[in-house]
Enzyme design. Structure first.
Site, PDB file in Angstrom:
ATOM      1  N   HIS A 314       0.843  -1.195   0.000  1.00 53.74           N
ATOM      2  CA  HIS A 314       0.000   0.000   0.000  1.00 53.74           C
ATOM      3  C   HIS A 314       0.881   1.249   0.000  1.00 53.74           C
ATOM      4  O   HIS A 314       1.940   1.258   0.607  1.00 53.74           O
ATOM      5  CB  HIS A 314      -0.918   0.025   1.240  1.00 53.74           C
ATOM      6  CG  HIS A 314      -2.082   0.947   1.084  1.00 53.74           C
ATOM      7  ND1 HIS A 314      -1.998   2.279   1.340  1.00 53.74           N
ATOM      8  CD2 HIS A 314      -3.346   0.720   0.659  1.00 53.74           C
ATOM      9  CE1 HIS A 314      -3.182   2.849   1.098  1.00 53.74           C
ATOM     10  NE2 HIS A 314      -4.002   1.934   0.678  1.00 53.74           N
ATOM     11  N   ASP A 371      -8.012  -5.096  -0.251  1.00 56.95           N
ATOM     12  CA  ASP A 371      -8.491  -5.984  -1.325  1.00 56.95           C
ATOM     13  C   ASP A 371      -8.173  -7.445  -1.104  1.00 56.95           C
ATOM     14  O   ASP A 371      -8.613  -8.293  -1.879  1.00 56.95           O
ATOM     15  CB  ASP A 371      -7.885  -5.526  -2.665  1.00 56.95           C
ATOM     16  CG  ASP A 371      -8.442  -4.169  -3.073  1.00 56.95           C
ATOM     17  OD1 ASP A 371      -7.649  -3.277  -3.435  1.00 56.95           O
ATOM     18  OD2 ASP A 371      -9.666  -3.998  -2.981  1.00 56.95           O
TER      19      ASP A 371
HETATM   20  C1  SDX Z   1      -6.149   0.177  -3.098  1.00 58.02           C
HETATM   21  O1  SDX Z   1      -4.233   4.620  -2.077  1.00 58.02           O
HETATM   22  C2  SDX Z   1      -5.236   4.044  -1.507  1.00 58.02           C
HETATM   23  O2  SDX Z   1      -5.706   4.436  -0.467  1.00 58.02           O
HETATM   24  C3  SDX Z   1      -5.823   2.867  -2.270  1.00 58.02           C
HETATM   25  C4  SDX Z   1      -6.874   2.051  -1.557  1.00 58.02           C
HETATM   26  C5  SDX Z   1      -8.145   2.834  -1.319  1.00 58.02           C
HETATM   27  O3  SDX Z   1      -8.880   2.496  -0.385  1.00 58.02           O
HETATM   28  O4  SDX Z   1      -8.465   3.740  -2.155  1.00 58.02           O
HETATM   29  O5  SDX Z   1      -6.373   1.594  -0.320  1.00 58.02           O
HETATM   30  C6  SDX Z   1      -7.294   0.838  -2.389  1.00 58.02           C
HETATM   31  O6  SDX Z   1      -5.880   0.521  -4.206  1.00 58.02           O
HETATM   32  C7  SDX Z   1      -5.318  -0.831  -2.362  1.00 58.02           C
HETATM   33  C8  SDX Z   1      -4.128  -1.364  -3.214  1.00 58.02           C
HETATM   34  C9  SDX Z   1      -4.643  -2.436  -4.168  1.00 58.02           C
HETATM   35  N1  SDX Z   1      -3.574  -2.846  -5.105  1.00 58.02           N
HETATM   36  C10 SDX Z   1      -2.944  -4.030  -5.005  1.00 58.02           C
HETATM   37  O7  SDX Z   1      -3.148  -4.852  -4.113  1.00 58.02           O
HETATM   38  C11 SDX Z   1      -1.957  -4.298  -6.132  1.00 58.02           C
HETATM   39  C12 SDX Z   1      -0.669  -4.894  -5.558  1.00 58.02           C
HETATM   40  N2  SDX Z   1       0.041  -3.838  -4.795  1.00 58.02           N
HETATM   41  C13 SDX Z   1       0.993  -3.063  -5.493  1.00 58.02           C
HETATM   42  O8  SDX Z   1       1.017  -3.001  -6.841  1.00 58.02           O
HETATM   43  C14 SDX Z   1       1.515  -1.854  -4.713  1.00 58.02           C
HETATM   44  O9  SDX Z   1       1.788  -2.264  -3.439  1.00 58.02           O
HETATM   45  C15 SDX Z   1       0.634  -0.601  -4.673  1.00 58.02           C
HETATM   46  C16 SDX Z   1       0.196  -0.194  -6.026  1.00 58.02           C
HETATM   47  C17 SDX Z   1      -0.564  -0.849  -3.821  1.00 58.02           C
HETATM   48  C18 SDX Z   1       1.454   0.520  -4.038  1.00 58.02           C
HETATM   49  O10 SDX Z   1       2.477   0.797  -4.891  1.00 58.02           O
HETATM   50  P1  SDX Z   1       3.666   1.864  -4.529  1.00 58.02           P
HETATM   51  O11 SDX Z   1       3.354   2.569  -3.268  1.00 58.02           O
HETATM   52  O12 SDX Z   1       3.918   2.671  -5.743  1.00 58.02           O
HETATM   53  O13 SDX Z   1       4.896   0.950  -4.198  1.00 58.02           O
HETATM   54  P2  SDX Z   1       5.919   0.390  -5.278  1.00 58.02           P
HETATM   55  O14 SDX Z   1       5.194  -0.187  -6.458  1.00 58.02           O
HETATM   56  O15 SDX Z   1       6.945   1.437  -5.526  1.00 58.02           O
HETATM   57  O16 SDX Z   1       6.572  -0.837  -4.458  1.00 58.02           O
HETATM   58  C19 SDX Z   1       7.624  -0.620  -3.508  1.00 58.02           C
HETATM   59  C20 SDX Z   1       8.417  -1.932  -3.493  1.00 58.02           C
HETATM   60  C21 SDX Z   1       8.884  -2.363  -4.883  1.00 58.02           C
HETATM   61  O17 SDX Z   1      10.019  -3.172  -4.709  1.00 58.02           O
HETATM   62  P3  SDX Z   1      11.512  -2.466  -4.905  1.00 58.02           P
HETATM   63  O18 SDX Z   1      11.499  -1.778  -6.247  1.00 58.02           O
HETATM   64  O19 SDX Z   1      11.638  -1.490  -3.736  1.00 58.02           O
HETATM   65  O20 SDX Z   1      12.460  -3.618  -4.831  1.00 58.02           O
HETATM   66  O21 SDX Z   1       7.565  -3.005  -3.023  1.00 58.02           O
HETATM   67  C22 SDX Z   1       7.395  -3.960  -4.085  1.00 58.02           C
HETATM   68  C23 SDX Z   1       7.769  -3.262  -5.357  1.00 58.02           C
HETATM   69  O22 SDX Z   1       8.214  -4.207  -6.328  1.00 58.02           O
HETATM   70  N3  SDX Z   1       5.970  -4.334  -4.062  1.00 58.02           N
HETATM   71  C24 SDX Z   1       5.504  -5.555  -4.251  1.00 58.02           C
HETATM   72  C25 SDX Z   1       4.115  -5.467  -4.098  1.00 58.02           C
HETATM   73  N4  SDX Z   1       3.776  -4.203  -3.826  1.00 58.02           N
HETATM   74  C26 SDX Z   1       4.920  -3.492  -3.814  1.00 58.02           C
HETATM   75  N5  SDX Z   1       6.144  -6.729  -4.529  1.00 58.02           N
HETATM   76  C27 SDX Z   1       5.333  -7.812  -4.670  1.00 58.02           C
HETATM   77  N6  SDX Z   1       3.985  -7.809  -4.528  1.00 58.02           N
HETATM   78  C28 SDX Z   1       3.353  -6.657  -4.247  1.00 58.02           C
HETATM   79  N7  SDX Z   1       2.020  -6.636  -4.122  1.00 58.02           N
END
Ligand code: SDX
Length: 437
Positions: A314, A371
């Site tokens: 998140h 989710d």
């Molecule tokens: C919602 O913003 C809100 O409030 C949203 C929400 C709401 O109520 O409106 O809460 C609802 O959208 C919840 C999120 C739902 N999405 C997912 O579950 C999709 C999977 N999660 C990710 O794609 C990710 O965690 C996000 C999109 C939720 C957040 O992305 P960020 O903050 O841009 O973080 P990032 O992509 O830069 O990740 C940081 C690190 C990375 O690794 P490094 O480059 O540092 O090595 O964490 C890793 C990412 O690769 N990472 C994950 C991961 N999420 C982040 N690795 C594996 N699986 C994951 N799910």
């Protein structure tokens, strides 16, 4: 007027030997921000912040999140307390009005929801021309923006001062629910079930979804309560992607329906609200391929796999999403009460258990988000997977409406128009086509 953050001093920016004073603001929960509204005027500089990770777009009095502590409050009320003691309609009123309704206010709000539950028959005709496999989020967004054609009361620039906020709010809340149920019936090839005036919001939705001329449906009280809780969990979440879309589109002074339609499209994204559908499809795939959780965790850690553990991570929560905790408990309770043993819930719990012990997730502070568990309860209700994000939209609608009104009532708000840093080619001389290589 919304309460403004206090100015507690100045931040100093030193560039090329010149110092700039930028106001330092502090909100009611001690969050602090550097106000850069006049940065470019003073220094010619802009800031760059991909994904607005460090950038506030507004001051807001609606929802407070603390990502480190896992705190979520709507107008000061903890989401845990509202989920346990309140109902979705009451929370919708709270978000829009900033206070919980008294009996009289709640009765009027509820009556208006009943009064506005029907869809114009000409709009109901639209469904006939969608293909059966049309994604219900596509239908939802198109139908919501079309409401502005059927209900032009909302003048193009902002909410009609003559139109009561409760009428605008309840019309959209009630019709979105009907549109959602109709889009499910369309995909199921079943006749539409119209809203009933004797049923409250959630029971009415379940009835419109699952009743049919050949098999009357009585909404199960366990499912009605569960749906109220799930919609409350989704009701608002400060400046997330879809709410920011509603505010950005709304800042151009377009009507509420068009702004909400933009929010629905943003929510559809698999990184955002679409993740609840992705989680279910991920769990199903793991199950169908033998349930090898370790393999999935390894894939999620492998940057080259292109796979992410959906429902994890998140932008704001760097601890367990408080809504995920409630959703997990709710899922256990509903499946137990209904005597359902869903192997996908076991897989979800195993994934969580492995991830939370793995340094890749721990070091990145990746926890289950809203989710991760919600879809399992929707599935127990009989909701098909492609409708999960539609339910997220129904839940988030009061938050979008509240944020849209706050935007229009904030004199400091301007049309949203970010800047950029240009990295393209410098000026070139035009060469006639005949002379080009
Ligand atoms: C919602 O913003 C809100 O409030 C949203 C929400 C709401 O109520 O409106 O809460 C609802 O959208 C919840 C999120 C739902 N999405 C997912 O579950 C999709 C999977 N999660 C990710 O794609 C990710 O965690 C996000 C999109 C939720 C957040 O992305 P960020 O903050 O841009 O973080 P990032 O992509 O830069 O990740 C940081 C690190 C990375 O690794 P490094 O480059 O540092 O090595 O964490 C890793 C990412 O690769 N990472 C994950 C991961 N999420 C982040 N690795 C594996 N699986 C994951 N799910």
């Amino acid at each position: 007027m919304i309460p403004q953050a206090a100015k507690i001093g100045d931040a100093k920016l030193l560039v090329d030997g010149k110092s700039y004073d930028l106001p330092l603001l502090e909100g009611t929960e001690k969050e602090r921000a550097i106000d850069i509204s006049r940065l470019r005027d003073q220094s010619g500089l802009i800031t760059l912040d991909y994904g607005f990770k460090n950038t506030g777009s507004c001051q807001s009095a609606i929802t407070f999140l603390d990502g480190e502590q896992g705190i979520l409050r709507y107008r000061g009320y903890p989401v845990e307390e509202l989920a346990e003691k309140s109902r979705f309609v009451e929370v919708a009123y709270l978000l829009v009005h900033g206070k919980l309704p008294n009996v009289r206010e709640n009765d009027r709000f509820s009556q208006l929801l009943t009064q506005h539950s029907m869809l114009h028959e000409d709009m109901a005709q639209f469904f006939k021309n969608y293909p059966e496999n049309a994604h219900p989020m596509a239908i939802l967004s198109a139908m919501v923006v079309s409401l502005s054609a059927f209900y032009p009361e909302l003048s193009q620039d902002q909410q009609n001062p003559d139109e009561d906020i409760d009428i605008t709010t309840t019309r959209l809340l009630s019709k979105l629910r009907t549109i959602a149920a109709f889009s499910y019936k369309k995909s199921a090839g079943e006749p539409f079930v119209y809203p009933r005036h004797d049923l409250k919001y959630c029971a009415n939705f379940l009835n419109m979804m699952f009743s049919s001329p050949v098999s009357p449906y009585e909404p199960h009280p366990v499912l009605v309560k569960a749906l109220n809780v799930l919609l409350i969990l989704h009701a608002d979440h400060e400046q997330n992607c879809s709410t920011s879309a509603v505010r950005l589109v709304g800042s151009a002074k377009v009507n509420l329906y068009a702004a909400v339609a933009a929010g629905i499209c943003a929510l559809w994204g698999p990184l955002h609200g679409g993740a609840n559908q992705e989680v279910m499809e991920m769990l199903q795939s793991i199950h169908d391929h033998g349930g090898d959780v370790e393999k999935v965790i390894a894939q999620a850690k492998d940057k080259n796999s292109g796979f992410r553990l959906m429902g994890f991570g998140h932008r704001v929560y760097k601890t367990y999403d408080p809504r995920a905790k409630i959703a997990k408990q709710l899922c256990d309770a509903v499946l137990n009460k209904l005597g359902i043993n869903d192997p996908l819930l076991d897989i979800a719990k195993k994934l969580e258990e492995h991830a939370l012990k793995d340094d890749y997730f721990i070091s990145r502070k990746l926890y289950p988000n809203v989710d991760f568990y919600t879809g399992l309860t929707y599935r127990a209700m009989g909701v098909p997977t492609n409708m999960f994000t539609v339910l997220f939209a129904i839940g988030r609608l009061p938050g979008w409406i509240a944020q849209w009104y706050e935007l229009h009532n904030d004199p400091a708000q301007k049309i949203g128009r970010p800047r950029q840093i240009y990295t393209g080619v410098n000026q070139q001389k035009f060469v006639p086509m005949a002379e080009r290589a």
